[in-house]
Design an enzyme around this catalytic site. Structure first.
Site, PDB file in Angstrom:
ATOM      1  N   ASP A   8     -39.667  54.999  55.328  1.00 46.17           N
ATOM      2  CA  ASP A   8     -39.342  56.643  55.195  1.00 46.17           C
ATOM      3  C   ASP A   8     -37.750  56.422  55.848  1.00 46.17           C
ATOM      4  OD1 ASP A   8     -38.975  59.293  55.942  1.00 46.17           O
ATOM      5  OD2 ASP A   8     -38.904  58.779  58.119  1.00 46.17           O
ATOM      6  N   ASP A  10     -35.301  59.163  57.153  1.00 43.89           N
ATOM      7  CA  ASP A  10     -34.409  59.984  58.137  1.00 43.89           C
ATOM      8  C   ASP A  10     -35.448  59.762  59.385  1.00 43.89           C
ATOM      9  OD1 ASP A  10     -32.535  61.254  57.092  1.00 43.89           O
ATOM     10  OD2 ASP A  10     -33.749  62.538  56.028  1.00 43.89           O
ATOM     11  N   ASP A 184     -41.598  57.562  61.179  1.00 44.41           N
ATOM     12  CA  ASP A 184     -41.317  58.082  62.397  1.00 44.41           C
ATOM     13  C   ASP A 184     -42.308  59.334  62.308  1.00 44.41           C
ATOM     14  OD1 ASP A 184     -39.638  59.488  60.728  1.00 44.41           O
ATOM     15  OD2 ASP A 184     -39.299  60.736  62.316  1.00 44.41           O
TER      16      ASP A 184
HETATM   17 MG   LIG Z   1     -38.624  60.611  59.038  1.00 48.17          MG
END
Ligand SMILES: [Mg+2]
Length: 238
Positions: A8, A10, A184
């Site tokens: 991922d 961000d 995240d």
């Molecule tokens: Mg993210």
């Protein structure tokens, strides 16, 4: 077969909020307006409420972009009477896309993966806007270590849809067993990995971790790049 790491973007490798903060400051100052942490916080809060309205269908994208900058203007010192909020919004998006900010230690971590894990392939798997994601990647130099970038806007499917991951597998020509998703977000990254039956690492976990790991079939958790490196090294060797 390679060891395919799907990252991922961000709040995993890049700090979206730091880019946003930087770009907002640059654009407001360029237009003769003041900028402060307080203005940034107000922008974030109002922006979030507007995105919720957009999702509900009560406002359009244009309204969102206009209203978020009208609100910012009202909070800044300086003369904003001649400013077009949509133009300032465009400048903000452009500025953000050339001002990527790395998560602390991300570049060294990615280099270490490449140098020490034989057959490591690094892919970006991100929901978001193509220009913004690719621009920020390039501006940090992280793009030199990636083997491919998959952005939902270009692909026409988004995480956590299993189809998002199936297209990636198709394009890289490798089986799901050779991939591990690192991210995240529970609702896009971890749920996506579960939907596509891929292994997963929840990066920077919080809240009730045990419960979430069971609910989303998460294989590993890592609270630092050091921990993440060790997990990926072992996973690759296994
Ligand atoms: Mg993210």
């Amino acid at each position: 077969m390679h060891h395919n790491f799907l990252f991922d973007l961000d709040q995993t490798l890049l700090d979206f909020h730091a880019s946003e903060y930087k770009a907002l400051g640059i654009v407001l100052n360029e237009n003769g307006l003041s900028f402060s942490d307080e203005i940034y916080r107000a922008f974030i809060a109002y922006n979030k409420s507007l995105w919720l309205e957009l999702e509900k269908g009560t406002i359009s994208r244009t309204e969102l972009f206009t209203r978020r900058f009208r609100d910012v203007f009202s909070r800044c010192e300086g003369d904003s009477s001649g400013l077009d909020p949509l133009k300032v919004n465009d400048a903000f998006i452009r500025t953000m896309s050339v001002n990527g900010v790395l998560m602390d230690g991300a570049l060294a971590f990615v280099r270490r993966l490449k140098d020490n894990i034989p057959d490591a392939r690094i892919y970006i798997a991100s929901n978001g806007a193509t220009v913004n994601a690719k621009g920020r990647l390039a501006s940090t130099g992280l793009d030199r270590y990636t083997d491919g970038v998959f952005i939902s806007e270009e692909m026409g499917v988004t995480k956590p849809d299993a189809a998002f991951f199936e297209r990636i597998l198709e394009q890289i020509g490798e089986p799901g067993s050779s991939c591990i998703m690192i991210g995240d977000s529970l609702t896009s990254d971890m749920l996506g990995a579960k939907n596509a039956s891929l292994d997963s690492v929840w990066f920077m976990p919080s809240g009730n971790i045990g419960e979430a790991m069971a609910a989303y079939d998460i294989n590993y958790c890592a609270s630092s790049f050091e921990e993440l490196y060790e997990i990926l090294r072992e996973w690759s060797a296994g």
